[in-house]
Write a protein that holds these residues in place. Structure first.
Motif, mmCIF file in Angstrom:
data_model
loop_
_atom_site.group_PDB
_atom_site.id
_atom_site.type_symbol
_atom_site.label_atom_id
_atom_site.label_comp_id
_atom_site.label_asym_id
_atom_site.label_seq_id
_atom_site.Cartn_x
_atom_site.Cartn_y
_atom_site.Cartn_z
ATOM 1 N N GLN A 187 0.835 -1.201 0.000
ATOM 2 C CA GLN A 187 0.000 0.000 0.000
ATOM 3 C C GLN A 187 0.870 1.252 0.000
ATOM 4 N N GLN A 204 3.967 1.502 -1.191
ATOM 5 C CA GLN A 204 4.575 1.627 -2.515
ATOM 6 C C GLN A 204 3.577 2.204 -3.523
ATOM 7 N N ASP A 205 2.332 1.755 -3.457
ATOM 8 C CA ASP A 205 1.292 2.285 -4.352
ATOM 9 C C ASP A 205 1.083 3.775 -4.105
ATOM 10 N N TYR A 206 1.058 4.158 -2.830
ATOM 11 C CA TYR A 206 0.878 5.569 -2.462
ATOM 12 C C TYR A 206 2.038 6.408 -2.993
ATOM 13 N N GLN A 221 4.023 5.751 -5.460
ATOM 14 C CA GLN A 221 3.934 5.811 -6.922
ATOM 15 C C GLN A 221 2.922 6.859 -7.360
ATOM 16 N N ARG A 222 1.762 6.887 -6.718
ATOM 17 C CA ARG A 222 0.740 7.893 -7.073
ATOM 18 C C ARG A 222 1.262 9.303 -6.818
ATOM 19 N N GLN A 223 1.966 9.491 -5.715
ATOM 20 C CA GLN A 223 2.508 10.812 -5.422
ATOM 21 C C GLN A 223 3.531 11.211 -6.476
ATOM 22 N N GLN A 224 4.381 10.274 -6.887
ATOM 23 C CA GLN A 224 5.396 10.574 -7.899
ATOM 24 C C GLN A 224 4.756 10.904 -9.241
ATOM 25 N N GLU A 225 3.626 10.288 -9.523
ATOM 26 C CA GLU A 225 2.930 10.587 -10.774
ATOM 27 C C GLU A 225 2.343 11.989 -10.765
ATOM 28 N N LEU A 226 2.131 12.564 -9.599
ATOM 29 C CA LEU A 226 1.602 13.928 -9.508
ATOM 30 C C LEU A 226 2.660 14.986 -9.837
ATOM 31 N N GLU A 281 2.558 16.662 -13.261
ATOM 32 C CA GLU A 281 1.341 17.470 -13.402
ATOM 33 C C GLU A 281 1.457 18.768 -12.613
#
Length: 67
Positions: free
Chosen positions: A31, A33-35, A37-42, A45
């Motif tokens: 969980q 690692q998923d979090y 990854q989502r933050q890095q994708e921001l 943007e």
């Protein structure tokens, strides 16, 4: 139950609890690692929005902000 059986039962319970904790740790690590990854994708943007604001041309509407 003999003392040996009681000790083995206690060790079996402890081993089961350790397995359950290790499973929970693995779940929480995934969980996290998923979090991350989502933050890095921001980041890209956010950088794009910052550039658009700096240029005085924000390329989004009010409906984009409320998402």
């Amino acid at each position: 139950m003999t003392m040996t059986q009681t000790r083995e039962s206690t060790l079996t319970k402890a081993a089961r609890q350790i397995q359950q904790l290790n499973s929970k740790i693995a779940q929480l690590e995934q969980q996290h690692q998923d979090y991350v990854q989502r933050q890095q994708e921001l980041i890209p943007e956010i950088a794009r929005l910052k550039r658009e604001f700096a240029s005085g041309n924000p390329g989004f509407t009010h409906s984009d902000i409320s998402r």
